[in-house]
Design a protein around this motif. Structure first.
Motif, mmCIF file in Angstrom:
data_model
loop_
_atom_site.group_PDB
_atom_site.id
_atom_site.type_symbol
_atom_site.label_atom_id
_atom_site.label_comp_id
_atom_site.label_asym_id
_atom_site.label_seq_id
_atom_site.Cartn_x
_atom_site.Cartn_y
_atom_site.Cartn_z
ATOM 1 N N PHE A 1 4.922 6.171 13.866
ATOM 2 C CA PHE A 1 4.891 7.572 13.435
ATOM 3 C C PHE A 1 6.016 7.856 12.447
ATOM 4 N N CYS A 2 7.204 7.361 12.733
ATOM 5 C CA CYS A 2 8.332 7.574 11.820
ATOM 6 C C CYS A 2 8.087 6.914 10.463
ATOM 7 N N LEU A 3 7.445 5.759 10.471
ATOM 8 C CA LEU A 3 7.201 5.041 9.211
ATOM 9 C C LEU A 3 6.288 5.828 8.268
ATOM 10 N N ILE A 4 5.475 6.699 8.822
ATOM 11 C CA ILE A 4 4.580 7.494 7.970
ATOM 12 C C ILE A 4 5.378 8.328 6.987
ATOM 13 N N PHE A 5 6.522 8.827 7.421
ATOM 14 C CA PHE A 5 7.276 9.794 6.629
ATOM 15 C C PHE A 5 8.534 9.196 6.007
ATOM 16 N N ARG B 1 26.094 7.471 -6.053
ATOM 17 C CA ARG B 1 25.443 7.691 -7.337
ATOM 18 C C ARG B 1 24.491 6.552 -7.678
ATOM 19 N N ALA B 2 24.035 5.856 -6.667
ATOM 20 C CA ALA B 2 23.219 4.673 -6.910
ATOM 21 C C ALA B 2 21.756 4.982 -7.161
ATOM 22 N N GLY B 3 21.324 6.203 -6.942
ATOM 23 C CA GLY B 3 19.912 6.488 -7.136
ATOM 24 C C GLY B 3 19.593 7.919 -6.799
ATOM 25 N N PRO B 4 18.313 8.267 -6.838
ATOM 26 C CA PRO B 4 17.898 9.647 -6.563
ATOM 27 C C PRO B 4 18.094 10.010 -5.092
ATOM 28 N N MET B 5 18.369 11.278 -4.838
ATOM 29 C CA MET B 5 18.499 11.781 -3.473
ATOM 30 C C MET B 5 17.127 12.173 -2.938
ATOM 31 N N THR B 6 16.966 12.034 -1.628
ATOM 32 C CA THR B 6 15.696 12.386 -1.015
ATOM 33 C C THR B 6 15.927 12.767 0.442
ATOM 34 N N SER B 7 14.931 13.328 1.070
ATOM 35 C CA SER B 7 15.004 13.644 2.494
ATOM 36 C C SER B 7 14.601 12.424 3.306
ATOM 37 N N ALA B 8 15.431 12.067 4.273
ATOM 38 C CA ALA B 8 15.169 10.877 5.094
ATOM 39 C C ALA B 8 15.232 11.232 6.573
ATOM 40 N N ALA C 1 0.850 -1.190 0.000
ATOM 41 C CA ALA C 1 0.000 0.000 0.000
ATOM 42 C C ALA C 1 0.890 1.247 0.000
ATOM 43 N N SER C 2 0.729 2.114 -0.970
ATOM 44 C CA SER C 2 1.595 3.277 -1.121
ATOM 45 C C SER C 2 0.961 4.504 -0.463
ATOM 46 N N GLY C 3 1.779 5.540 -0.331
ATOM 47 C CA GLY C 3 1.299 6.777 0.257
ATOM 48 C C GLY C 3 1.419 6.790 1.764
ATOM 49 N N GLN C 4 0.956 7.869 2.358
ATOM 50 C CA GLN C 4 1.078 8.065 3.798
ATOM 51 C C GLN C 4 -0.224 7.800 4.552
ATOM 52 N N LEU C 5 -1.329 7.618 3.827
ATOM 53 C CA LEU C 5 -2.627 7.478 4.492
ATOM 54 C C LEU C 5 -2.705 6.207 5.332
ATOM 55 N N VAL C 6 -2.330 5.071 4.741
ATOM 56 C CA VAL C 6 -2.450 3.802 5.467
ATOM 57 C C VAL C 6 -1.519 3.765 6.681
ATOM 58 N N PRO C 7 -0.231 4.140 6.556
ATOM 59 C CA PRO C 7 0.606 4.181 7.760
ATOM 60 C C PRO C 7 0.082 5.151 8.824
#
Length: 233
Positions: free
Chosen positions: A63-67, A94-101, A27-33
């Protein structure tokens, strides 16, 4: 809130299980978590289960898993291989896209706080004297061979309990530092990162398997931490 009832509580826990199952199967997105976090937190906060601190910890994890970053394995490992080349593709930077974690780092900090707090609470004379750990049922049987061996070299039994009690505090402190470093180890070389993670995983396994071996009554907490250590390290 409505007066809690046995049927309502069981239904709420079944809802938590279904939501968790949905996340497990993609299940994708933040709603289910987010719904899982709210449902699970309400399940213990509306009952007398709020006296067990492990429920608070699990809610913080949810809570952390939501984001958590929404990057799948295709994005991470197939990021323009043709342009980067096989050699460059093996470079972690250089293995993939950068994102905020930030939520990943926050979860590491929360777990580190748990270990740090448990280490601090053991820094009292009763624990450091070895009497608390010795009083736990099953320790005499488990450690009797080690006590017998150390007795042959002149180490009294009281010294053994002091050493093992201090050792537990040291292990918990090491694991705490490991989680704090886990979220920042991406800048290190792949070899050192792999060796460090394997070492921290082994320390975590030794700590919690030892806790289960002596029969310390902490419920499912050791199993939670074993799973988290396996994911992080």
């Amino acid at each position: 809130q409505p007066m809690p009832s046995p049927g309502g509580y069981v239904g709420l826990m079944l809802l938590c299980g279904l939501l968790a199952m949905g996340i497990l199967f993609g299940a994708s997105g933040q709603l289910v978590p987010a719904c899982l976090f709210l449902a699970y937190t309400y399940s213990w906060s509306m009952s007398r289960l709020d006296g067990f601190q492990h429920h608070y910890f699990l809610s913080l994890v949810l809570f952390c898993l939501i984001f958590f970053p929404k990057i799948n394995h295709h994005q991470l490992f197939n990021a323009d291989k043709a342009k980067m080349g096989i050699k460059n593709h093996t470079d972690p930077s250089r293995a993939g896209p950068m994102t905020s974690a930030w939520s990943y780092a926050l979860l590491a900090a929360i777990i580190a706080i748990v270990y740090g707090y448990t280490a601090i609470t053991k820094c009292d004379p009763q624990w450091l004297s070895g009497q608390t750990f010795k009083s736990i049922g099953g320790t005499d049987t488990v450690f009797q061979p080690a006590i017998s061996v150390l007795a042959h070299i002149g180490l009294p039994e009281s010294a053994f309990w002091i050493l093992i009690s201090i050792g537990i505090v040291i292990l918990e402190s090491i694991v705490m530092l490991g989680y704090l470093a886990a979220a920042r180890c991406a800048d290190s070389t792949q070899r050192w990162r792999r060796m460090g993670c394997m070492g921290m995983w082994l320390v975590s396994m030794a700590l919690h398997l030892g806790i289960e071996l002596v029969g310390l009554q902490i419920g499912f907490f050791s199993y939670y931490m074993v799973l988290l250590a396996t994911v992080f390290f």
